[in-house]
Design a protein around this motif. Structure first.
Motif, PDB file in Angstrom:
ATOM      1  N   GLU A 114      -6.898   2.683  -4.190  1.00 42.91           N
ATOM      2  CA  GLU A 114      -5.812   1.881  -4.778  1.00 42.91           C
ATOM      3  C   GLU A 114      -5.149   0.976  -3.745  1.00 42.91           C
ATOM      4  O   GLU A 114      -4.819  -0.168  -4.045  1.00 42.91           O
ATOM      5  CB  GLU A 114      -4.788   2.781  -5.461  1.00 42.91           C
ATOM      6  CG  GLU A 114      -5.354   3.399  -6.733  1.00 42.91           C
ATOM      7  CD  GLU A 114      -4.309   4.111  -7.562  1.00 42.91           C
ATOM      8  OE1 GLU A 114      -3.164   3.626  -7.635  1.00 42.91           O
ATOM      9  OE2 GLU A 114      -4.661   5.146  -8.141  1.00 42.91           O
ATOM     10  N   CYS A 115      -5.005   1.447  -2.527  1.00 44.83           N
ATOM     11  CA  CYS A 115      -4.402   0.621  -1.477  1.00 44.83           C
ATOM     12  C   CYS A 115      -5.308  -0.553  -1.109  1.00 44.83           C
ATOM     13  O   CYS A 115      -4.829  -1.649  -0.824  1.00 44.83           O
ATOM     14  CB  CYS A 115      -4.081   1.460  -0.244  1.00 44.83           C
ATOM     15  SG  CYS A 115      -5.520   2.272   0.503  1.00 44.83           S
TER      16      CYS A 115
ATOM     17  N   THR B 113       1.973   1.880  -3.489  1.00 46.64           N
ATOM     18  CA  THR B 113       0.883   2.083  -4.445  1.00 46.64           C
ATOM     19  C   THR B 113       0.203   3.441  -4.312  1.00 46.64           C
ATOM     20  O   THR B 113      -0.268   3.996  -5.300  1.00 46.64           O
ATOM     21  CB  THR B 113      -0.180   0.978  -4.260  1.00 46.64           C
ATOM     22  OG1 THR B 113       0.459  -0.273  -4.473  1.00 46.64           O
ATOM     23  CG2 THR B 113      -1.313   1.125  -5.230  1.00 46.64           C
ATOM     24  N   CYS B 114       0.154   3.990  -3.139  1.00 45.33           N
ATOM     25  CA  CYS B 114      -0.600   5.224  -2.896  1.00 45.33           C
ATOM     26  C   CYS B 114      -0.061   6.392  -3.735  1.00 45.33           C
ATOM     27  O   CYS B 114       1.084   6.808  -3.562  1.00 45.33           O
ATOM     28  CB  CYS B 114      -0.552   5.594  -1.424  1.00 45.33           C
ATOM     29  SG  CYS B 114      -1.498   7.097  -1.067  1.00 45.33           S
ATOM     30  N   PRO B 115      -0.898   6.927  -4.643  1.00 45.41           N
ATOM     31  CA  PRO B 115      -0.438   8.023  -5.489  1.00 45.41           C
ATOM     32  C   PRO B 115      -0.265   9.344  -4.733  1.00 45.41           C
ATOM     33  O   PRO B 115       0.448  10.234  -5.194  1.00 45.41           O
ATOM     34  CB  PRO B 115      -1.532   8.146  -6.553  1.00 45.41           C
ATOM     35  CG  PRO B 115      -2.748   7.590  -5.910  1.00 45.41           C
ATOM     36  CD  PRO B 115      -2.268   6.525  -4.969  1.00 45.41           C
TER      37      PRO B 115
ATOM     38  N   GLU C 210      -7.328  -2.136  -3.140  1.00 44.48           N
ATOM     39  CA  GLU C 210      -7.234  -3.111  -4.225  1.00 44.48           C
ATOM     40  C   GLU C 210      -5.926  -3.901  -4.198  1.00 44.48           C
ATOM     41  O   GLU C 210      -5.910  -5.083  -4.522  1.00 44.48           O
ATOM     42  CB  GLU C 210      -7.376  -2.411  -5.578  1.00 44.48           C
ATOM     43  CG  GLU C 210      -8.740  -1.802  -5.804  1.00 44.48           C
ATOM     44  CD  GLU C 210      -9.853  -2.828  -5.794  1.00 44.48           C
ATOM     45  OE1 GLU C 210      -9.662  -3.922  -6.363  1.00 44.48           O
ATOM     46  OE2 GLU C 210     -10.896  -2.548  -5.195  1.00 44.48           O
ATOM     47  N   ILE C 211      -4.831  -3.274  -3.805  1.00 44.64           N
ATOM     48  CA  ILE C 211      -3.515  -3.917  -3.875  1.00 44.64           C
ATOM     49  C   ILE C 211      -3.194  -4.757  -2.637  1.00 44.64           C
ATOM     50  O   ILE C 211      -2.344  -5.637  -2.700  1.00 44.64           O
ATOM     51  CB  ILE C 211      -2.399  -2.855  -4.113  1.00 44.64           C
ATOM     52  CG1 ILE C 211      -1.119  -3.504  -4.613  1.00 44.64           C
ATOM     53  CG2 ILE C 211      -2.115  -2.060  -2.848  1.00 44.64           C
ATOM     54  CD1 ILE C 211      -1.178  -4.002  -6.013  1.00 44.64           C
TER      55      ILE C 211
ATOM     56  N   CYS D  99      -9.001   7.109  -2.914  1.00 43.67           N
ATOM     57  CA  CYS D  99      -9.041   6.561  -4.277  1.00 43.67           C
ATOM     58  C   CYS D  99      -9.253   5.046  -4.283  1.00 43.67           C
ATOM     59  O   CYS D  99      -9.733   4.490  -5.267  1.00 43.67           O
ATOM     60  CB  CYS D  99      -7.779   6.915  -5.047  1.00 43.67           C
ATOM     61  SG  CYS D  99      -6.277   6.084  -4.458  1.00 43.67           S
TER      62      CYS D  99
ATOM     63  N   CYS E 164      -4.945  11.733   2.030  1.00 42.83           N
ATOM     64  CA  CYS E 164      -5.707  10.644   1.414  1.00 42.83           C
ATOM     65  C   CYS E 164      -6.911  11.186   0.641  1.00 42.83           C
ATOM     66  O   CYS E 164      -7.706  11.956   1.169  1.00 42.83           O
ATOM     67  CB  CYS E 164      -6.177   9.667   2.481  1.00 42.83           C
ATOM     68  SG  CYS E 164      -7.078   8.258   1.810  1.00 42.83           S
TER      69      CYS E 164
ATOM     70  N   CYS F 178       0.825  -1.208   0.000  1.00 42.07           N
ATOM     71  CA  CYS F 178       0.000   0.000   0.000  1.00 42.07           C
ATOM     72  C   CYS F 178       0.863   1.263   0.000  1.00 42.07           C
ATOM     73  O   CYS F 178       0.528   2.255  -0.644  1.00 42.07           O
ATOM     74  CB  CYS F 178      -0.955   0.001   1.180  1.00 42.07           C
ATOM     75  SG  CYS F 178      -0.153  -0.074   2.802  1.00 42.07           S
TER      76      CYS F 178
END
Length: 60
Positions: free
Chosen positions: A46-47, A21-23, A49-50, A44, A41, A18
């Motif tokens: 993304e964390c 991955t976190c943009p 999902e990953i 989104c 934060c 995570c």
């Protein structure tokens, strides 16, 4: 300070996926599991999902 948009459970294995991955770079290493920087934060997901341990839940 805004409320945490994420919950990271004790199922977290601290693998770091995570963090990478976190943009928004809204997660940082913590004691046993990452800490959410709520002001960064954007929720989104993304964390979520990953995460291989399925340890992150999105609250908003």
């Amino acid at each position: 300070m805004p409320a945490d948009p994420l919950v990271i459970s004790t199922a977290c294995t601290a693998c770091g996926a995570c963090l990478l991955t976190c943009p928004e770079h809204a997660l940082r290493p913590g004691r046993g599991r990452p800490v959410v920087l709520a002001d960064r934060c954007t929720a989104c997901g993304e964390c979520v999902e990953i995460c291989p341990a399925d340890a992150i839940d999105l609250l908003r």
